[in-house]
Design a protein around this motif. Structure first.
Motif, PDB file in Angstrom:
ATOM      1  N   MET A   1       9.781   7.943  -1.859  1.00  0.00           N
ATOM      2  CA  MET A   1       8.963   7.960  -3.083  1.00  0.00           C
ATOM      3  C   MET A   1       8.474   9.381  -3.318  1.00  0.00           C
TER       4      MET A   1
ATOM      5  N   CYS B   1       5.081   9.758  -1.002  1.00  0.00           N
ATOM      6  CA  CYS B   1       4.330   8.756  -0.256  1.00  0.00           C
ATOM      7  C   CYS B   1       4.727   8.906   1.205  1.00  0.00           C
TER       8      CYS B   1
ATOM      9  N   ALA C   1       0.836  -1.203   0.000  1.00  0.00           N
ATOM     10  CA  ALA C   1       0.000   0.000   0.000  1.00  0.00           C
ATOM     11  C   ALA C   1       0.873   1.255   0.000  1.00  0.00           C
ATOM     12  N   HIS C   2       0.357   2.304  -0.617  1.00  0.00           N
ATOM     13  CA  HIS C   2       1.029   3.595  -0.663  1.00  0.00           C
ATOM     14  C   HIS C   2       0.000   4.697  -0.436  1.00  0.00           C
ATOM     15  N   ASP C   3       0.510   5.926  -0.357  1.00  0.00           N
ATOM     16  CA  ASP C   3      -0.400   7.059  -0.471  1.00  0.00           C
ATOM     17  C   ASP C   3       0.244   8.103  -1.364  1.00  0.00           C
TER      18      ASP C   3
ATOM     19  N   ILE D   1       4.276   7.050   3.600  1.00  0.00           N
ATOM     20  CA  ILE D   1       4.689   5.773   4.203  1.00  0.00           C
ATOM     21  C   ILE D   1       6.129   5.451   3.813  1.00  0.00           C
ATOM     22  N   HIS D   2       6.458   5.746   2.579  1.00  0.00           N
ATOM     23  CA  HIS D   2       7.816   5.503   2.054  1.00  0.00           C
ATOM     24  C   HIS D   2       8.318   6.847   1.529  1.00  0.00           C
TER      25      HIS D   2
HETATM   26 CU   LIG Z   1       4.553   4.137  -0.421  1.00  0.00          CU
END
Ligand SMILES: [Cu+2]
Length: 72
Positions: free
Chosen positions: A65, A59, A25-27, A61-62
Motif C-alpha cells: 500500500m 502502510c 487496521a492500517h497505518d 503493515i501492508h
Molecule cells: Cu495497511
C-alpha cells in the motif's frame, strides 16, 4: 487495501486527513526516513498531517500500500 487517491496534490501547510474505511487496521508512514507515522489506525479511525514537503508514504503493515503527497 489501498490509499485512495494514491497521489494527492497539496499546498504546503495543507492538512491531509486519512480515514480508514477498510475492514482491517492500517497505518500511514513516511517511506524514505519514517519521518512521520500515524501509528496503528483501527477501522473507522482517522489521522491528519500538516504537509510541509512532498512525500512518499506506505502502510508499514501492508507494504504494497503506497501513496504520494505532491506539494505544488
Ligand atoms: Cu495497511
Amino acid at each position: 487495501m489501498k490509499f485512495q487517491p494514491a497521489e494527492l496534490a497539496v499546498q504546503e501547510g495543507d492538512t491531509v486527513v486519512w480515514v480508514n474505511n477498510d475492514i482491517v487496521a492500517h497505518d500511514v508512514t513516511e517511506e524514505s526516513s519514517k519521518a512521520w507515522t500515524s501509528s496503528l489506525m483501527p477501522v473507522g479511525q482517522s489521522w491528519s498531517l500538516v504537509v510541509t514537503q512532498s512525500a512518499d508514504y506506505y502502510c508499514s503493515i501492508h507494504v504494497v500500500m503506497k501513496g504520494k503527497l505532491v506539494v505544488q
